[in-house]
Every structure is written in C-alpha cells, then in structure tokens.
Design an enzyme around this catalytic site. Structure first.
Site, PDB file in Angstrom:
ATOM      1  N   HIS A 177       2.347  -9.750  33.400  1.00  0.00           N
ATOM      2  CA  HIS A 177       2.473  -8.940  34.624  1.00  0.00           C
ATOM      3  C   HIS A 177       2.410  -8.720  35.455  1.00  0.00           C
ATOM      4  O   HIS A 177       1.709 -10.075  36.667  1.00  0.00           O
ATOM      5  CB  HIS A 177       1.423  -8.295  34.114  1.00  0.00           C
ATOM      6  N   GLY A 224     -13.300 -24.970  23.021  1.00  0.00           N
ATOM      7  CA  GLY A 224     -13.364 -23.090  22.574  1.00  0.00           C
ATOM      8  C   GLY A 224     -13.196 -22.120  23.954  1.00  0.00           C
ATOM      9  O   GLY A 224     -13.504 -22.536  24.977  1.00  0.00           O
TER      10      GLY A 224
END
Length: 135
Positions: free
Chosen positions: A107, A134
C-alpha cells in the site's frame, strides 16, 4: 511506472479474484492428501510454473496463483500465504515453514494515494535452497 511494479486498485483486484474464483485453493485446503496429491491438479494448473517434486501443504492461500513460479523440490508447509499480485518466484530446493507469508502488494505510503485505493505490486524472488522458518 517502474518495470516490475503494477498499480492495482482494490476494486480491480476484487474483480480479478471473482473471475478466477476461489475453487483451486479451496480444493487444496479441503481435500484429503490422498485425493489431492502433492499440490492438487486445479491449483497446479493455475500456477505460472510448478517444478518437479514440489509439495504444498494445506491450508494454502494465494491472491491469483498465475504469477507464482515454484522451482523443483520446493516445499510449502501448512498455512503459507503467497500474495502474488506481481511475479513471485521461489527457487529450486527452497522450503517455507508453517505460516510463512510473502507479499507482493504494498500500500502506498502517501495518505491520499492510499485512501484512493492505489496499491503497488513488486516482484519477489526467493533464491535456490533457501529455508524460511515458520511465520
């Protein structure tokens, strides 16, 4: 506009997502592994490139799939998210742990452009034999 960067309004992204439909991703997430195999036939057909011996664990989410290039022996563990609003490449032998998220969209930092819905998308390239733990 710079090469490799696309400007998409949120409305355009929603229209493309509705045209493509969530089917292949949903099928991967809801089929038994014995039924879907290492990737799932419909999801494999959606991707730009899928290398040999590549495995995607469910659940999995992507924006479109058509911008994803996975090399040979790539492994995506459960819960990975690849937002492929631009080209997204993961090199051969790379492994992503559970819940890893890779985003092409960004954005705009300018408040007015962000409020207008302007979104930029930049390519992401992950090299060969990379391990991302992870998320």
């Amino acid at each position: 506009r710079k090469p490799g960067i696309r400007n998409l309004s949120s409305g355009a992204m929603v229209r493309v997502a509705l045209q493509n439909g969530p089917g292949p991703v949903d099928l991967l997430s809801h089929q038994h592994p014995d039924q879907r195999g290492p990737v799932g036939a419909k999801l494999a057909a959606l991707m730009a490139h899928l290398g040999r011996d590549t495995w995607i664990e469910a659940p999995f989410h992507c924006a479109y799939g058509v911008n994803i290039h996975l090399g040979d022996r790539v492994y995506l563990n459960a819960g990975c998210v690849l937002l492929d609003t631009a080209e997204l490449r993961i090199g051969a032998g790379s492994m992503l742990g559970p819940q890893v998220q890779i985003y092409c969209p960004n954005h705009h930092k300018d408040r007015e452009k962000r409020i207008s819905g302007l979104e930029r998308a930049r390519s992401v390239i992950v090299g060969e034999d990379v391990w991302i733990g992870g998320g």
